[in-house]
Enzyme design. Structure first.
Site, PDB file in Angstrom:
ATOM      1  N   CYS A 205      16.874 -39.043  -8.921  1.00 60.30           N
ATOM      2  CA  CYS A 205      17.693 -38.610 -10.060  1.00 60.30           C
ATOM      3  C   CYS A 205      19.180 -38.739  -9.758  1.00 60.30           C
ATOM      4  O   CYS A 205      19.612 -38.818  -8.607  1.00 60.30           O
ATOM      5  CB  CYS A 205      17.351 -37.164 -10.409  1.00 60.30           C
ATOM      6  SG  CYS A 205      17.938 -36.667 -12.059  1.00 60.30           S
TER       7      CYS A 205
ATOM      8  N   ASP B 251      12.781 -26.247  -9.614  1.00 54.36           N
ATOM      9  CA  ASP B 251      14.087 -26.397  -8.986  1.00 54.36           C
ATOM     10  C   ASP B 251      14.599 -25.025  -8.577  1.00 54.36           C
ATOM     11  O   ASP B 251      14.051 -23.991  -8.974  1.00 54.36           O
ATOM     12  CB  ASP B 251      15.064 -27.064  -9.968  1.00 54.36           C
ATOM     13  CG  ASP B 251      16.187 -27.810  -9.264  1.00 54.36           C
ATOM     14  OD1 ASP B 251      16.307 -27.679  -8.032  1.00 54.36           O
ATOM     15  OD2 ASP B 251      16.952 -28.506  -9.943  1.00 54.36           O
TER      16      ASP B 251
END
Length: 225
Positions: A11, A135
């Site tokens: 990412c 996360d």
């Protein structure tokens, strides 16, 4: 036993060279951050340019944080093949309103407080998501290169179903991803800062090392000693 193959998303890509290197390393998906406050931010037009470099079967992912519906729609038109990722305070209805497959990020507190996060309820609330991305909760949005406690949750619970529905993220590096996969057994892993030379600038060698470590973890699970 069916061989394990953990999928890999890299990412925060901002440059053509990094997109090409991620594909060469073996990424299954690449993420573009459409959150203006992020140092890895790109516009929808820039994401479109970068996504056009992707070969078949490498998926572009568009990351949003509390974005306006109009902005999400414009980004979807710019990158029509993209999967969406919501990383802010979006409700289930807001995620579903885009009418596209999506990932929902769960921002889990670091340290002992992580065990107090009701991940089972969160997964139930966002049951229409293709996956829950795990996360770490830090100031602002994004993991900030930190990990949460990988032992805090019952990963085999049917609501989590880690091996088909969870994406492990937050502080992953080539050095620790083997441990993370061994503990969580996720469907996929997501890395950003752990393969960077600087914010928004990826390191090709680190990407190669990360993918190699994921494959090593898969081999350990499929053929335990």
């Amino acid at each position: 036993m069916t061989p394990q193959r953990t999928r890999i998303k890299i990412c925060g890509l901002t440059r053509e060279a990094d997109v090409d290197a991620a594909v060469l390393a073996g990424a299954d998906a690449v993420g573009f951050v459409l959150y203006p406050a992020s140092p890895r931010h790109v516009t929808a037009q820039r994401a479109s340019e970068l996504a056009r470099r992707l070969p078949p079967f490498v998926t572009p992912v568009l990351l949003f944080v509390n974005a306006a519906a109009r902005d999400i729609q414009q980004a979807c038109e710019a990158v029509p093949q993209a999967l969406l990722q919501f990383h802010g305070d979006e409700t289930p209805a807001a995620c579903e309103a885009a009418g596209r497959p999506y990932l929902r990020a769960a921002r889990i507190p670091t340290g002992p407080a992580g065990a107090g996060f009701d991940l089972l309820k969160y997964a139930s609330d966002f049951s229409t998501s293709q996956a829950i991305l795990l996360d770490a909760l830090v100031d602002g949005y994004g993991g900030g290169g930190q990990s949460f406690d990988w032992n805090a949750f019952p990963w085999s619970h049917p609501l989590l179903n880690a091996s088909s529905r969870l994406v492990l993220s937050g502080g992953l590096t080539p050095a620790n991803v083997i441990d993370g996969i061994s503990r969580v057994r996720p469907w996929a892993v997501d890395v950003s800062s752990g393969v960077e030379a600087a914010k928004g600038i990826k390191d090709p060698d680190k990407m190669l090392a990360f993918v190699a470590a994921v494959r090593a973890a898969d081999a350990q699970i499929s053929h335990p000693t």
